[in-house]
Every structure is written in C-alpha cells, then in structure tokens.
Scaffold this active site. Structure first.
Site, short mmCIF file in Angstrom:
data_model
loop_
_atom_site.label_atom_id
_atom_site.label_comp_id
_atom_site.label_asym_id
_atom_site.label_seq_id
_atom_site.Cartn_x
_atom_site.Cartn_y
_atom_site.Cartn_z
N HIS A 1 -14.16 5.79 4.99
CA HIS A 1 -15.61 5.60 5.04
C HIS A 1 -16.22 5.59 3.64
O HIS A 1 -17.08 4.75 3.33
CB HIS A 1 -16.23 6.73 5.88
N HIS B 1 -2.44 7.14 5.15
CA HIS B 1 -3.00 6.03 4.38
C HIS B 1 -4.21 5.42 5.08
O HIS B 1 -4.13 5.03 6.25
CB HIS B 1 -1.92 4.97 4.16
N HIS C 1 -1.58 19.96 6.74
CA HIS C 1 -2.49 18.89 6.32
C HIS C 1 -1.78 17.53 6.40
O HIS C 1 -0.59 17.42 6.10
CB HIS C 1 -2.97 19.13 4.88
N ASN D 1 -10.33 1.02 1.70
CA ASN D 1 -8.87 1.00 1.50
C ASN D 1 -8.62 0.79 0.01
O ASN D 1 -8.76 -0.33 -0.50
CB ASN D 1 -8.24 -0.11 2.34
N CYS E 1 0.80 -1.22 0.00
CA CYS E 1 0.00 0.00 0.00
C CYS E 1 0.84 1.28 0.00
O CYS E 1 0.30 2.36 -0.26
CB CYS E 1 -0.93 0.01 1.22
N HIS F 1 12.55 0.85 4.96
CA HIS F 1 12.29 -0.56 4.64
C HIS F 1 12.90 -1.42 5.74
O HIS F 1 14.10 -1.40 5.97
CB HIS F 1 12.93 -0.89 3.29
#
Length: 488
Positions: A416, A387, A383, A420, A220, A299
């Site tokens: 909502h 994710h 802002h 995802n 993702c 990572h």
C-alpha cells in the site's frame, strides 16, 4: 481443538526435557547413596587404565578443536537501510491517470498506442484493485510529459536510490566503506556498463581487491539470491564485511505499448531499494540485529511454462515490456510448494513433522481421501515478510498457509505505502515490523519472494536482541497512519 493442538505441540516439543527430569532425579538419588569406598574404587579404576587419560581425553580435545575450526562462520546482519524517496515524487492513482491523458494529448507519437479508451479503463481497474495506495513513488523522469526514458535518466534514478540507501547504512553502522570485502548488487532489468556494482565501487572508493558481483535478470526474488551468495562468500573469506544492494529501475522499463499483459507491471512497480550490511566477525554479534539461519532456493526454469510465464520481449509494434502469461498463478503455486517442502524440515517443530508424516502415510499407503497437510508455520516463525508482488499473491499465501491478518500486515502495508519495489520489498516489510516495535529477542523471521525464471527463494533470520528501528527508517513519516484498512 485449538487448545488440544497447543497441548500436543508443547508435549512433543518438550518431550525429551520431560523425560530428562525423572532420569536426573534417579541419578541424583543414586549419587547421594555412594559411599567413600565407592568413590575410591572409581578413582582407582582410572589409575589402573591410563589409556583413558592418554588417548580418549586428547581425542575429545582434538575433535572439539577441529569442529570449532571447520564449522561455517556465522553470518550476522549488522543493519539494513531502505531508501525513502523525496516527497515530490509521490503519485496517487488520480495523478497517474491524469498524467497518462496529458501525455496522450501532448505527444503525437504516443497517440496510436493510447487512442483506445478501453485500455485506459483497464489501467484504472488494475490500479484500484491492486492494493497500492496514493503515496507511492515514481522516478523524476516519469513525472515529465512525455516521460524521459533515456539512459541518463535511468542512471540518475538508480544512483539516487542506491546511494541514498548506502549513505544511510554507513552513517548508522559507522563502518568505513573501505572495510567492505564483498559487494553484491542485484537489479533485474537495468544493467548498464560499467555495472551497478562498479558504480558503487567508484562512488565510495572501495578497495581494489573487493570481491564484487552484479546480478541481473533474476526477478523479484533476487534479493534473497544476493543474500545467499554473500553468505557463501562470507563462509570462505573470514573476518570481513559484505554489502548487499537490492533495487530495480523503473525509468527505462516502463512499457509504452497497448498489450494488456505487459501493462500490468506499469501499475505495480514503484521506486525503492535497500542496502544490507552482513558480517562474519564474532565481535559484531553483540551489535548485530539478526543472525542468518537458512537460505533455500528453488528454480523451476527447466519447465518451459515456468520459464516463459514472466518474459521480457517486444510486442507487435516493437515496444519492449514484460508479459505475464495465464500460467503464472499455477507456476507460482508449484514453485512455492517446492520451496516450502525443502524449507519445512529445517524449521518446523517435531510436532508438525509428525502430523505431516501421518497425513502423508495415510494418503499414500492407505489411499485415504484427505487433503495434503499444511503445517502450521506460526509455530516456526513469529514474523512473515512475503514479497509485496501484488494483492493476489499475499491473499493466496495468507489463505493457503492459514495465516492471520497480522501475519501479513507488513506485506499488505508495504504494498500500500511503497508498491512493488521488486527485490527490496521484503526489507521494507522488515523495517515496518521494527518500526512497530514488534521484534523481540529470539524471534524468527521468514523472508519469501517469487520472481521470473521461475524462482522462489526463502531466507530465515533470528533476532539477536529486542530490535529497534534505525535512524531514517522509511516508515518514520507515515507509521502513525498504519495499518490502514484495505477493502478485500
């Protein structure tokens, strides 16, 4: 205490300016007292030392020219587009549960996996607690009974998403597809041959010397990785455009077994995708929305637990799915902390750096029993695009980073409304902020995403103007409903 910290922050932030004012005043007073004779002596000094004119001045000019020629080209985000699926693909929680029951009754080959009612209750609980609403989208093939999980159906979903986002992007920017010099497409679990990047080249008849890349299996957070790759390429290849496409395929990757650790992904992932146009052309600065400031990648895949905490494999009955291990929360927290530690020195004001240093020194050198100091990131960003991987992830970041509900509103509402959507979720969140009219010139945006591997990646942008949402913003049809109240 709030006002004390605000005073401290402003004092440290503007310390050098405050020191500069009296210094300039002193210089001005001294300059006003200079006589004509002093000015004559000053000019005579330069006349008697020609080396100043013949060596130092050319060196300054040469150094300035070299700096401007070798500095990295700025990367501008001209515009981006998020795909909005047609309304007939919407699903509610009740429709999903009903679809499961119909599939079980109509398709005998599924009975062995679906005959246990306990897992049906498990799915319902996950859906109801996920923070996902009743207007998300699943692909056409999964509306069928039984679902069609063929290669053809998966291609159809991906083409619909990618081409829908790109068509709108090109229409809004008026850029000719043949002017694109760099193409990066990321999709984690669906990587056919020819590749998805080749599919885009074929559809839009992109030029033969385009530098195209296809990123697969990166989870993702791959959207930020794609931005980072495009940034590096734009700093090498001058005067060109780069297009980044981020998506995920649901059709071929729905899990049909009864392993509960693999079922969770079925509850969270939905159809979505985004296309982003980047440029390194100086002439595009005036029409661009944002400038890329930083990308930071972390990572932790060298650790076995991190590597396997989100793992695609076959269950005991031979059905493929992505299993989520019990180590996932701890791994995600550790990876996120590492990423924040790398990003903090780049973005935090000096006032927060000094507080962090003081806490670190007290704890390490003087063995003080205090908690690790969490910087106030609201002083660095206006802002936050976190994710929308799930309700728990957003809750945890809101709590640990001491954010306000409005800071995570874009993330909660995206989860909502769209679920995802994997690597594209941070773009739906940015589209939400734009649609609400909250993006002002100079505002700083932090996009942060986590993904399998395990990875945490951040991108920092700054708004070049007061940004308005572009045509066909994905929130156009539902913005009046949001924000909605979500039971926490």
């Amino acid at each position: 205490m709030k006002y004390v910290k605000l005073f401290y922050h402003n004092l440290i932030t503007h310390f050098f300016k405050l020191c500069l004012v009296p210094s300039m005043a002193v210089l001005a007073m001294k300059a006003s007292r200079l006589s004509p004779e002093d000015l004559h002596n000053f000019s005579l000094h330069f006349h008697n030392h020609p080396v100043i004119v013949t060596v130092i001045f050319p060196a300054i000019v040469f150094g300035s020219t070299l700096y401007f020629m070798t500095r990295p080209a700025p990367v501008y985000l001209v515009d981006f587009s998020c795909y909005l699926p047609p309304s007939h693909l919407k699903v509610s929680i009740e429709k999903i549960m009903d679809h499961i029951k119909q599939t079980r009754d109509a398709h005998e080959s599924w009975n062995d996996n679906l005959k246990d009612e306990s897992w049906v209750d498990f799915l319902r609980k996950i859906l109801e607690r996920s923070g996902i609403g009743n207007e998300t989208y699943v692909p056409e093939a999964l509306h069928c009974i039984p679902p069609r999980q063929s290669m053809a159906a998966a291609r159809a979903e991906t083409e619909q998403v990618i081409f829908g986002a790109l068509d709108n992007l090109f229409a809004n920017t008026k850029v000719n597809p043949r002017d694109i010099g760099i193409l990066v497409v990321n999709s984690s679990t669906f990587n056919p041959t020819p590749s998805l990047s080749a599919m885009v080249v074929n559809k839009y008849k992109l030029r033969s010397n385009i530098r195209s890349y296809n990123l697969g299996g990166m989870g993702c957070s791959a959207g930020v990785i794609a931005i980072d790759l495009a940034k590096d390429l734009l700093r090498v290849h001058r005067n060109t455009y780069a297009v980044v496409v981020s998506t995920e395929n649901i059709t071929q990757n729905m899990y049909t077994g009864n392993n509960k650790s693999m079922m969770v992904t079925n509850c969270l992932f939905r159809v979505g995708g985004a296309a982003v146009l980047l440029s390194n052309k100086l002439g595009d600065r005036t029409r661009s929305k944002y400038k890329l400031v930083h990308t930071v990648r972390t990572h932790t895949g060298a650790d076995d637990k991190a590597f396997r905490c989100a793992y695609q494999e076959e269950d005991d009955s031979g059905r493929t799915g992505v299993s989520l291990s019990k180590d996932l929360p701890a791994v995600a927290g550790k990876t996120l902390t590492t990423n924040i530690a790398k990003l903090s020195p780049l973005v935090l004001p000096m006032s927060e750096k000094l507080l962090f240093l003081a806490a670190f020194t007290a704890k390490k050198l003087f063995k003080a029993k205090i908690k690790n100091y969490m910087p106030d990131f609201k002083l660095a960003f206006e802002h936050f695009c976190i994710h929308a991987g799930g309700r728990a992830l957003i809750d945890e970041l809101e709590k640990n980073m001491r954010l306000l509900p409005i800071d995570v509103e874009a993330s909660r509402m995206t989860l909502h409304r769209f679920g995802n959507t994997s690597s594209s979720s941070v773009w739906y969140e940015l589209a939400y902020i734009e649609a609400k009219g909250r993006m002002k010139k100079g505002d700083r945006i932090w996009q942060i995403a986590l993904g399998s591997g395990f990875k945490c990646n951040s991108a920092v942008w700054v708004a070049l103007n007061n940004v308005k949402s572009s045509a066909k913003n994905p929130w156009e049809d539902s913005l009046h409903k949001y924000p909605v109240k979500i039971d926490l």
